[in-house]
Every structure is written in C-alpha cells, then in structure tokens.
Write a protein that holds these residues in place. Structure first.
Motif, mmCIF file in Angstrom:
data_model
loop_
_atom_site.group_PDB
_atom_site.id
_atom_site.type_symbol
_atom_site.label_atom_id
_atom_site.label_comp_id
_atom_site.label_asym_id
_atom_site.label_seq_id
_atom_site.Cartn_x
_atom_site.Cartn_y
_atom_site.Cartn_z
ATOM 1 N N THR A 1 1.008 -1.242 -0.028
ATOM 2 C CA THR A 1 -0.018 -0.004 -0.034
ATOM 3 C C THR A 1 1.015 1.303 0.089
ATOM 4 O O THR A 1 2.056 1.082 0.422
ATOM 5 C CB THR A 1 -0.894 0.215 1.085
ATOM 6 N N SER A 2 0.175 2.333 -0.498
ATOM 7 C CA SER A 2 1.035 3.426 -0.487
ATOM 8 C C SER A 2 1.349 4.144 0.990
ATOM 9 O O SER A 2 2.465 4.761 1.139
ATOM 10 C CB SER A 2 0.410 4.643 -1.319
ATOM 11 N N LEU A 3 0.507 3.707 1.907
ATOM 12 C CA LEU A 3 0.688 4.007 3.277
ATOM 13 C C LEU A 3 1.910 3.484 3.784
ATOM 14 O O LEU A 3 2.687 3.991 4.424
ATOM 15 C CB LEU A 3 -0.576 3.705 4.169
ATOM 16 N N ARG B 1 2.011 8.572 -10.110
ATOM 17 C CA ARG B 1 0.934 7.941 -9.920
ATOM 18 C C ARG B 1 -0.147 8.203 -10.961
ATOM 19 O O ARG B 1 -0.075 9.071 -11.949
ATOM 20 C CB ARG B 1 0.226 8.669 -8.726
ATOM 21 N N GLY C 1 -5.363 7.514 -8.166
ATOM 22 C CA GLY C 1 -4.512 6.697 -6.972
ATOM 23 C C GLY C 1 -4.745 7.259 -5.642
ATOM 24 O O GLY C 1 -5.523 8.402 -5.512
ATOM 25 N N SER C 2 -4.471 6.504 -4.755
ATOM 26 C CA SER C 2 -4.472 6.564 -3.496
ATOM 27 C C SER C 2 -3.573 7.984 -2.977
ATOM 28 O O SER C 2 -2.564 8.007 -3.252
ATOM 29 C CB SER C 2 -4.045 5.361 -2.764
ATOM 30 N N GLU C 3 -4.323 8.743 -2.166
ATOM 31 C CA GLU C 3 -3.558 9.892 -1.396
ATOM 32 C C GLU C 3 -3.052 9.503 -0.029
ATOM 33 O O GLU C 3 -2.742 10.570 0.685
ATOM 34 C CB GLU C 3 -4.513 10.985 -1.747
ATOM 35 N N GLU C 4 -3.301 8.271 0.493
ATOM 36 C CA GLU C 4 -2.860 8.233 1.934
ATOM 37 C C GLU C 4 -1.557 8.216 2.112
ATOM 38 O O GLU C 4 -1.411 8.368 3.445
ATOM 39 C CB GLU C 4 -3.449 6.789 2.278
ATOM 40 N N ALA D 1 -6.950 -1.826 -7.741
ATOM 41 C CA ALA D 1 -7.887 -0.854 -7.001
ATOM 42 C C ALA D 1 -8.812 -0.274 -8.503
ATOM 43 O O ALA D 1 -9.887 0.120 -8.135
ATOM 44 C CB ALA D 1 -7.207 0.188 -6.414
ATOM 45 N N SER D 2 -7.897 0.037 -9.593
ATOM 46 C CA SER D 2 -8.677 0.669 -10.340
ATOM 47 C C SER D 2 -9.620 -0.400 -11.127
ATOM 48 O O SER D 2 -10.733 -0.041 -11.853
ATOM 49 C CB SER D 2 -7.570 1.129 -11.686
ATOM 50 N N ARG E 1 -12.869 0.075 -8.968
ATOM 51 C CA ARG E 1 -13.491 1.111 -9.538
ATOM 52 C C ARG E 1 -14.268 1.116 -10.721
ATOM 53 O O ARG E 1 -15.416 1.381 -10.770
ATOM 54 C CB ARG E 1 -12.568 2.432 -9.320
#
Length: 181
Positions: A93-95, A114, A118-121, A163-164, A167
């Motif tokens: 994960t990006s986190l 990105r 994309g995730s912003e976490e 994830a995409s 979505r």
C-alpha cells in the motif's frame, strides 16, 4: 475481470494526460534534485518510460536515484528494464511505503508517479515527517465493458486485480445490484 471464463471487463486502458506529461518532462530535466522515485503501479512505470523515452532521457540517468515500488508486480516490471528496486513495502500500500520511506529518505526530494485516481494516503505521512516530494499525476485509467449483455450474478466468480479494476467494475455495473448482493 473473468467470470466463468467470460471476460467482462477490460481494465487495461490508460491515457497519459497532457498536464501529467508536461510535469514529468519538467521533473526529468531536474532528476538530480531527487533522491527517490516512487512507482505505485507497473502501468505507471511503463508510461513513465514511454514519456522519458520521448523526452530523450537515457535510462542510465535513473541509476542515480533510489527506486521504490508498491508491490512485486511493479518491482518486477522495473527490474525487467534493468533497473534496481531499493524498496518494496511488506504490505503493498502507499501508506506502508510512505512509512518506510520516511525512515529511509534523506534530504533529497521524492518524485512520486501516480494515476489520477490513485490513493492519497501516503501524503499525510510524508507531510508529518517533513519529507519533500513532488507528485506527477501522469495518467488516468479506465475500464471497458467487453460483453455488454452480461451482468455477473449470484454464483459468478469475479476477480479484480487492482484498485482501478474495482472502481471500473462498480462504475460500469452501478445500479445493476440491490443492497443484498
């Protein structure tokens, strides 16, 4: 997505944005400002190479950077091009990558490549650590329905690999299911 050997959704459509291309080309001409380059997906890496090749950037210039990747698939795509991956988080994960990078990054900037959705976490973690970074939102991804008359139903197996993909699936099939599905 594959349901009972019937391909329903093609989630392999990517479009480099003009704004993203311009931002990446600008960053590529200032690679010495960066200590790390971060790739969130193999598609982001592939599109990064496309733009860097168009800009005439030699791959050996990337050897001066440390490279971080989210996931083994992304890391494999990078190493297949002869580049070394310095960091892959234990959880993809990006986190988790941001947490790893804040422990390892020096005073040089991070260049984060990105997708639009994309995730912003990772950004609050980087901000809290005082990390310096630039984000290039290089591309957008989208899915396309392959069999327009088919809606997966009870008993169908649907595998989503990104994830995409999730979505895209729910954007395309929004309204096709009630709350009990």
């Amino acid at each position: 997505v594959d349901s009972g050997h019937l391909k329903l959704l093609e989630d392999d459509r990517y479009e480099i944005t003009e704004k993203g291309k311009a931002a990446l080309k600008k960053a590529l001409h200032h690679l010495s400002d960066y200590g790390w380059i971060v790739f969130a997906s193999r598609n982001g890496f592939r599109l990064f190479l496309q733009v860097s090749d168009e800009a005439g950037i030699e791959r050996k210039r990337l050897d001066t950077l440390k490279i971080a990747a989210i996931g083994n698939g992304t890391a494999s795509a990078i190493t297949a091009e002869g580049l070394h991956v310095d960091r892959v988080p234990c959880e993809y994960t990006s986190l988790h990558l941001a947490e790893d990078l804040t422990e390892r990054a020096d005073d040089k900037r991070l260049l984060i490549i990105r997708a639009e959705a994309g995730s912003e976490e990772m950004y609050p973690v980087l901000d809290d650590a005082g990390a310096k970074y630039d984000v290039v939102t290089l591309y957008r991804s989208y899915g396309e329905l392959m069999d327009k008359g088919r809606i997966p139903g009870q008993g169908d197996l649907v595998a989503l690999a990104s994830a995409s993909g999730v979505r895209s699936f729910f954007e395309i099939f929004r309204g096709a299911y009630d709350s009990n599905t």
